[in-house]
Design an enzyme around this catalytic site. Structure first.
Site, PDB file in Angstrom:
ATOM      1  N   HIS A   6     -14.108  -4.584  12.296  1.00  0.00           N
ATOM      2  CA  HIS A   6     -12.705  -5.217  12.759  1.00  0.00           C
ATOM      3  C   HIS A   6     -11.740  -5.523  11.397  1.00  0.00           C
ATOM      4  O   HIS A   6     -11.981  -6.156  10.696  1.00  0.00           O
ATOM      5  CB  HIS A   6     -13.019  -6.660  13.520  1.00  0.00           C
ATOM      6  CG  HIS A   6     -11.771  -7.301  13.849  1.00  0.00           C
ATOM      7  ND1 HIS A   6     -11.467  -8.452  13.651  1.00  0.00           N
ATOM      8  CD2 HIS A   6     -10.828  -6.873  14.927  1.00  0.00           C
ATOM      9  CE1 HIS A   6     -10.176  -8.800  14.194  1.00  0.00           C
ATOM     10  NE2 HIS A   6     -10.042  -7.821  14.990  1.00  0.00           N
ATOM     11  N   ASP A  35      -4.578  -2.295  12.375  1.00  0.00           N
ATOM     12  CA  ASP A  35      -3.588  -2.810  13.338  1.00  0.00           C
ATOM     13  C   ASP A  35      -2.314  -2.047  12.804  1.00  0.00           C
ATOM     14  O   ASP A  35      -1.975  -1.806  11.524  1.00  0.00           O
ATOM     15  CB  ASP A  35      -3.238  -4.355  12.828  1.00  0.00           C
ATOM     16  CG  ASP A  35      -4.550  -5.321  13.277  1.00  0.00           C
ATOM     17  OD1 ASP A  35      -4.928  -5.275  14.622  1.00  0.00           O
ATOM     18  OD2 ASP A  35      -5.058  -5.568  12.627  1.00  0.00           O
ATOM     19  N   HIS A  48      -1.739  -7.136  10.584  1.00  0.00           N
ATOM     20  CA  HIS A  48      -2.216  -7.638  11.775  1.00  0.00           C
ATOM     21  C   HIS A  48      -0.934  -8.539  12.299  1.00  0.00           C
ATOM     22  O   HIS A  48      -0.262  -8.472  13.332  1.00  0.00           O
ATOM     23  CB  HIS A  48      -3.362  -8.377  11.575  1.00  0.00           C
ATOM     24  CG  HIS A  48      -3.821  -9.191  12.937  1.00  0.00           C
ATOM     25  ND1 HIS A  48      -3.119 -10.364  13.267  1.00  0.00           N
ATOM     26  CD2 HIS A  48      -4.350  -8.802  14.105  1.00  0.00           C
ATOM     27  CE1 HIS A  48      -3.854 -10.944  14.483  1.00  0.00           C
ATOM     28  NE2 HIS A  48      -4.230  -9.862  14.960  1.00  0.00           N
TER      29      HIS A  48
END
Length: 235
Positions: A6, A35, A48
């Site tokens: 992640h 992201d 992000h």
């Protein structure tokens, strides 16, 4: 069970930086998630938050900064002194450096990025290496309008029969619910309807156990090695 790093292996290095991505590759993660937003001058970039304060030494909204201004910021020192000097990456740089090494999951954080991102992926001919996800339903539809062959997944805090049915109707191959919303019945229903179930929100080791208990296909995790360790314990 897919262990997806992640924002890279962001439990061990500053998120969405080369340090985190390289660590994920070294750890043997199944894929890297990151992201996507747009800079003020329309460049596809990896970050992000909608502002730069938390993960850099700058201030203000991401969308108010040009690429050059963002590149001048330190995106590593906030995490630890050893990571000082980590710089923001563009989507193009990320794809150049990592697409051939490991599968990628790109989350659309700024809906305006959907079309440009889909065109970039299409032009590179790497759709077999990349998944595109978003909490914005319309962003996924905009990406699909550019290329219907994109592998899309809807990120959602809700996981119920209606959302499963809507994802199937739209032809999304993947649904991405919060890990705490997983149940054996819901995951089984999603699988019966042909959906891959990839969770998010894993922040504790007991949540990893939930992935295995409910039959999910994988999850994003800041500590991708947690998922592998849990699998070893199961066997």
């Amino acid at each position: 069970m897919r262990a997806i790093a992640h924002r890279g292996a962001s439990g061990y290095a500053p998120e969405n930086t080369r340090a985190a991505f390289d660590r994920a590759v070294e750890m043997g993660a199944a894929a890297i998630e990151t992201d996507v937003q747009l800079s003020a001058d329309g460049q596809l970039i990896l970050i992000h938050d909608t502002t730069v304060e938390r993960t850099s030494d700058g201030r203000g909204p991401v969308a108010d900064h040009t690429l050059a201004e963002l590149r001048a910021l330190d995106f590593g020192g906030w995490y630890a002194p050893a990571f000082a000097g980590q710089r923001l990456l563009t989507v193009a740089e990320f794809l150049d450096d990592y697409a051939a090494r490991i599968p990628l999951c790109l989350e659309i954080k700024d809906p305006r990025a959907a079309g440009p991102l889909a065109r970039e992926l299409t032009a590179r001919g790497i759709l077999d290496r990349v998944e595109v996800t978003s909490f914005y339903w319309t962003a996924l539809l905009d990406a699909r309008a550019v290329n219907p062959d994109l592998a899309l997944g809807f990120l959602t805090p809700v996981f119920d029969e209606d959302l499963i049915a809507r994802s199937v109707r739209r032809g999304f191959p993947q649904i991405c619910p919060h890990v705490d919303r997983l149940t054996t019945r819901r995951v089984a229903l999603a699988h019966e309807r042909g959906l891959n179930v990839r969770a998010w929100g894993v922040s504790r080791r007991d949540q990893v156990e939930r992935l295995y208990d409910t039959g999910a296909d994988g999850a994003t995790c800041n500590w991708p090695d947690w998922i592998g360790e849990a699998g070893s314990n199961e066997s």
